[in-house]
Design a protein around this motif. Structure first.
Motif, mmCIF file in Angstrom:
data_model
loop_
_atom_site.group_PDB
_atom_site.id
_atom_site.type_symbol
_atom_site.label_atom_id
_atom_site.label_comp_id
_atom_site.label_asym_id
_atom_site.label_seq_id
_atom_site.Cartn_x
_atom_site.Cartn_y
_atom_site.Cartn_z
ATOM 1 N N ALA A 177 30.741 40.594 36.503
ATOM 2 C CA ALA A 177 30.098 40.522 37.811
ATOM 3 C C ALA A 177 30.113 41.905 38.450
ATOM 4 O O ALA A 177 30.791 42.829 37.985
ATOM 5 C CB ALA A 177 30.826 39.518 38.698
ATOM 6 N N SER A 178 29.359 42.053 39.513
ATOM 7 C CA SER A 178 29.269 43.316 40.224
ATOM 8 C C SER A 178 30.648 43.776 40.686
ATOM 9 O O SER A 178 31.466 42.974 41.142
ATOM 10 C CB SER A 178 28.337 43.165 41.434
ATOM 11 N N ASP A 181 30.250 44.573 46.360
ATOM 12 C CA ASP A 181 29.457 43.527 47.026
ATOM 13 C C ASP A 181 29.299 42.297 46.146
ATOM 14 O O ASP A 181 28.215 41.718 46.032
ATOM 15 C CB ASP A 181 28.075 44.065 47.421
ATOM 16 N N ARG A 182 30.389 41.891 45.514
ATOM 17 C CA ARG A 182 30.344 40.710 44.643
ATOM 18 C C ARG A 182 30.047 39.461 45.456
ATOM 19 O O ARG A 182 30.617 39.243 46.518
ATOM 20 C CB ARG A 182 31.668 40.559 43.896
ATOM 21 N N ALA A 183 29.156 38.629 44.932
ATOM 22 C CA ALA A 183 28.802 37.396 45.631
ATOM 23 C C ALA A 183 29.971 36.420 45.583
ATOM 24 O O ALA A 183 30.705 36.357 44.591
ATOM 25 C CB ALA A 183 27.571 36.765 44.992
ATOM 26 N N LEU A 186 29.850 32.941 41.841
ATOM 27 C CA LEU A 186 29.641 33.788 40.671
ATOM 28 C C LEU A 186 28.212 33.700 40.151
ATOM 29 O O LEU A 186 27.607 34.720 39.776
ATOM 30 C CB LEU A 186 30.635 33.411 39.569
ATOM 31 N N ASP A 189 25.837 36.086 41.832
ATOM 32 C CA ASP A 189 26.101 37.520 41.804
ATOM 33 C C ASP A 189 24.917 38.256 41.181
ATOM 34 O O ASP A 189 24.281 37.764 40.242
ATOM 35 C CB ASP A 189 27.367 37.778 40.979
ATOM 36 N N ARG A 190 24.621 39.447 41.672
ATOM 37 C CA ARG A 190 23.434 40.160 41.187
ATOM 38 C C ARG A 190 23.552 40.548 39.723
ATOM 39 O O ARG A 190 22.552 40.536 38.989
ATOM 40 C CB ARG A 190 23.143 41.387 42.057
ATOM 41 N N TRP A 191 24.761 40.848 39.256
ATOM 42 C CA TRP A 191 24.893 41.174 37.836
ATOM 43 C C TRP A 191 24.769 39.918 36.974
ATOM 44 O O TRP A 191 24.288 39.991 35.850
ATOM 45 C CB TRP A 191 26.216 41.892 37.571
ATOM 46 N N VAL A 225 31.019 36.943 33.693
ATOM 47 C CA VAL A 225 30.106 35.967 34.311
ATOM 48 C C VAL A 225 29.835 34.741 33.449
ATOM 49 O O VAL A 225 29.098 33.844 33.881
ATOM 50 C CB VAL A 225 28.768 36.631 34.700
#
Length: 281
Positions: A177-178, A181-183, A186, A189-191, A225
């Motif tokens: 994960a990022s 700024d981790r969501a 999970l 999350d942008r990553w 992730v």
């Protein structure tokens, strides 16, 4: 119709190779019970991944010989299945002593194919030497290709395998994960979203079956992730673990699915290579 059952694992692995093999044994048994013909284990399934991508990972993975007892042990567990898994391959003179981030495909009869990760994110080059090629190979479940994690961010990598005849590509990852700024969720999350987008895009643009395994849980300073999945040649997800550990299992008639996808809109057939030439800087 001849259907192949694919199983993609989302699971965590550690530095202790014996513990990893205990985990691999359980996953192999679960995949076999599900009727899997091919099981994809994640990047660094034998010995764990780096504990950090910041260049200061204090405890590198154990370096294993590419024809050593661990690969032979994996083959013995595989039996009549094709099993792919990642490991840290012992360095050689060509690598300046750095190990390779590698993957192997095996059955009980031995090694079918190998891959060394070509593309290196962030500071991974401090820990591993890079591979230099993408090559498809024949297996009991058809012609396949392999890649590792960040390799899938480069369309040329999957295209090279498809052009070499791979109708299935297995991508093994330790995708986190990022770091910023981790969501809080999970899967949002942008990553994690990028991981899924790459999987779907590479399947669709090459009109191939895509099998994506990933590490799950936490390791060092990374949250992995999961999101193991099987994707059809139209980019549709047939099965996924989501953000949890587990197995994504789907049965596909690979030749029929690929042939139908390419019948009218044949992406490989309709390429115009002369129009793509760009001089490298």
């Amino acid at each position: 119709m001849s259907r192949t059952t694919f199983a993609a694992a989302a699971a965590g692995f550690v530095r202790d190779v014996e513990e990893d093999f205990a985990r691999i044994g359980r996953i192999v048994a679960e995949a076999r019970a599900a009727g899997a013909d091919l099981l994809a284990l994640p990047e660094a399934a034998m010995g764990g991944y780096l504990s950090s991508l910041s260049g200061d990972s204090p405890d590198g993975p154990p370096q294993l010989d590419p024809d050593g007892p661990e690969v032979a042990r994996l083959a013995a567990l595989a039996g009549d299945m094709v099993v792919t898994a990642g490991f840290c391959e012992r360095g050689d003179d060509a690598s300046g002593g750095l190990p390779y981030n590698s993957a192997v495909a095996v059955t009980g009869d031995g090694v079918l194919g190998r891959h060394r990760k070509v593309h290196q994110p962030l500071d991974e080059h401090h820990s591993y030497a890079a591979g230099d090629r993408f090559t498809a190979f024949d297996t009991p479940v058809g012609r396949i290709g392999m890649m590792i994690c960040y390799d899938k961010a480069f369309p040329e990598a999957a295209r090279a395998l498809a052009m070499d005849g791979a109708r299935t590509v297995v991508c093994m990852s330790a995708w986190p994960a990022s770091q910023t700024d981790r969501a809080p969720v999970l899967s949002e999350d942008r990553w994690a979203r990028r991981f899924d987008l790459h999987d779907r895009a590479r399947a669709l643009e090459n009109q191939i079956v895509w099998v994506s395994a990933n590490q799950a849980g936490t390791f060092g300073d990374m949250q992995l992730v999961a999101a193991a999945k099987v994707v059809d040649p139209g980019g549709e997800i047939l099965a996924t673990t989501g953000p949890e550990a587990g197995l994504a299992v789907a049965a596909v008639d690979v030749d029929d699915a690929v042939d139908r996808a390419r019948r009218h809109m044949g992406h490989l057939r309709d390429r115009r290579p002369a129009s793509y030439a760009v001089a490298d800087a």
